[in-house]
Scaffold this active site. Structure first.
Site, PDB file in Angstrom:
ATOM      1  CG  HIS A 257     -15.195 -27.115 -15.559  1.00 56.52           C
ATOM      2  ND1 HIS A 257     -16.890 -27.668 -16.049  1.00 56.52           N
ATOM      3  CD2 HIS A 257     -16.202 -26.295 -14.266  1.00 56.52           C
ATOM      4  CE1 HIS A 257     -17.784 -27.171 -15.231  1.00 56.52           C
ATOM      5  NE2 HIS A 257     -17.678 -26.329 -15.151  1.00 56.52           N
ATOM      6  CG  ASP A 308     -21.098 -26.908 -13.551  1.00 55.41           C
ATOM      7  OD1 ASP A 308     -22.023 -26.085 -12.632  1.00 55.41           O
ATOM      8  OD2 ASP A 308     -20.894 -26.542 -14.373  1.00 55.41           O
TER       9      ASP A 308
END
Length: 429
Positions: A257, A308
């Site tokens: 991220h 993810d």
């Protein structure tokens, strides 16, 4: 030995017409022009790497949008799914999820694995049963896996103890985590790595122990502003600085991220050679924000991509979203070339997962080939060099992993993917 003749093949940083690829023992043994072989019409790319996955999150797709909510309410729904899984049901779900990835051209997945134990934190007879289920699932789906065994010790930066579903994630201490991680068994299609869940879940004093683990090291970094605020309040430093102090940054580390970074954080990651794994479809699904992708790459951080939470499994969508999001953030175009995006989706992702011999079409590399049709409504008339900006996973017509045909004409070689997904998800929701 197999031989394929590609209408176009992505060699280096661009497509080349009329390329013959020879495969022997799962590796590319020759690449040349214009010889006979099994035709692969379209553009053939190296296999993609999904550098960040939580396989069980796939069960949440389309189920978290009824109320506005937040990252934290989404997390509650995720915990509810986690509570229903055991090694057998996790294998069944992950097998279907990894088969969906195979259809999307993904040759290797990085599984950020923290669902270790039974309900209430009870240990299975085999303390790595859940991880073994994931490794077996990848084998049946026909892809490789890097199992990033995740340390998860506290519920907050301040050290709040784990409770509820989180008890399934924790080992009690970082030394107990290390002992269990060390007990994992090797597999030919698997790399065994480690992960620091986040500074919320691994105290600063435990970071060096996890960072010392051999192999790839991944960490959730600055996904939420609340994480940064709590870290500053407790340590007086940003999460990136805490990781740096603990020896967790460096070329074998990937920060996942990396959305809310300070200029100093970006410099720390770049100067240390720490990679950054962006997950644009999840970051927008959870309203996390847009990270400083171009700044990270310019600073020296290689970029990779992950799906993810699997709101979408489509490497093309993840790749072009890196450029599209940068345009939204800056109101300018042209931050990443097609070659930049292909590199992030292929060779950089494989390297982040510890597979340095994959992600390119070159002699000696693993024979991972993904062929994209150029005659679909999305790709017809598109220049091969621009397909990354137009194609979707639905346009993939052939997937070869380690020299084996895993998917053809939109169908997996051995798994009925829609039925497998529906059955596995129906059993736990």
């Amino acid at each position: 030995m197999s031989r394929y003749r590609c209408q176009y093949a992505w060699l280096g940083d661009a497509p080349v017409a009329d390329v013959t690829i020879e495969i022997a023992d799962g590796r590319i043994s020759a690449v040349w022009r214009g010889e006979p072989g099994v035709p692969l019409p379209g553009l053939t790319l190296p296999g993609f790497a999904n550098a960040h996955s939580h396989a069980f999150h796939r069960a949440l797709r389309g189920r978290t949008h009824a109320d506005r909510g937040s990252f934290w309410t989404w997390r509650d729904a995720m915990y509810a799914v986690a509570d229903r899984l055991d090694p057998q049901s996790y294998f069944t779900l992950a097998r279907a999820v990894y088969a969906e990835m195979a259809l999307a051209g993904i040759a290797c997945v990085g599984e950020f694995h923290y669902l270790h134990h039974a309900a209430g934190g009870a240990r299975y007879n085999n303390p790595n049963a859940m991880g073994e289920a994931l490794i077996a699932a990848a084998a049946e789906a026909g892809i490789r896996i890097t199992l990033l065994d995740t340390a998860y010790l506290t519920a907050s930066v301040a050290g709040e103890p784990l409770g509820g579903t989180q008890l399934r994630f924790g080992d009690g201490s970082v030394h107990a985590w290390a002992a269990r991680a060390d007990a994992r068994r090797p597999h030919p299609h698997a790399v065994l790595g480690a992960a620091i869940h986040s500074v919320r879940a691994v105290p600063a004093e435990a970071v060096p122990t996890v960072a010392a683990y051999d192999g790839p090291l991944h960490v959730h970094l600055s996904e939420q502003p609340a994480e940064n605020d709590a870290c500053l309040a407790h340590y007086g430093r940003t999460p990136a600085a805490v990781l740096d102090d603990g020896g967790a940054l460096g070329p074998r580390t990937t920060a996942v991220h990396a959305t809310h970074l300070t200029p100093h954080d970006i410099a720390l990651l770049g100067q240390s050679g720490t990679g950054a794994c962006l997950c644009p479809t999840t970051e927008r699904d959870l309203a996390d924000g847009i990270g400083p992708a171009r700044d990270l790459l310019d600073a020296g951080s290689p970029l990779s991509l992950g799906s993810d939470g699997h709101s979408v499994i489509d490497p093309f969508e993840e790749a072009r979203a890196v450029e599209a999001d940068e345009r939204l953030r800056t109101r300018q175009r042209g931050w990443f070339t097609a070659a930049d995006l292909v590199r992030a989706a292929t060779v950089a992702g494989h390297r982040a997962l510890g597979w340095d011999d994959a992600g390119t079409i070159a002699v000696g590399a693993r024979a991972d080939l993904v062929t994209v049709r150029m005659d679909t409504p999305r790709t017809a008339g598109v220049d091969p060099a621009g397909l990354v900006f137009a194609a979707t996973a639905a346009d993939i017509c052939s997937v070869i992993v380690d020299g084996r045909v895993v998917a053809r004409d939109g169908r997996h070689a051995t798994i009925d993917v829609p039925h497998a997904l529906a059955t596995a998800i129906g059993a736990i929701t």
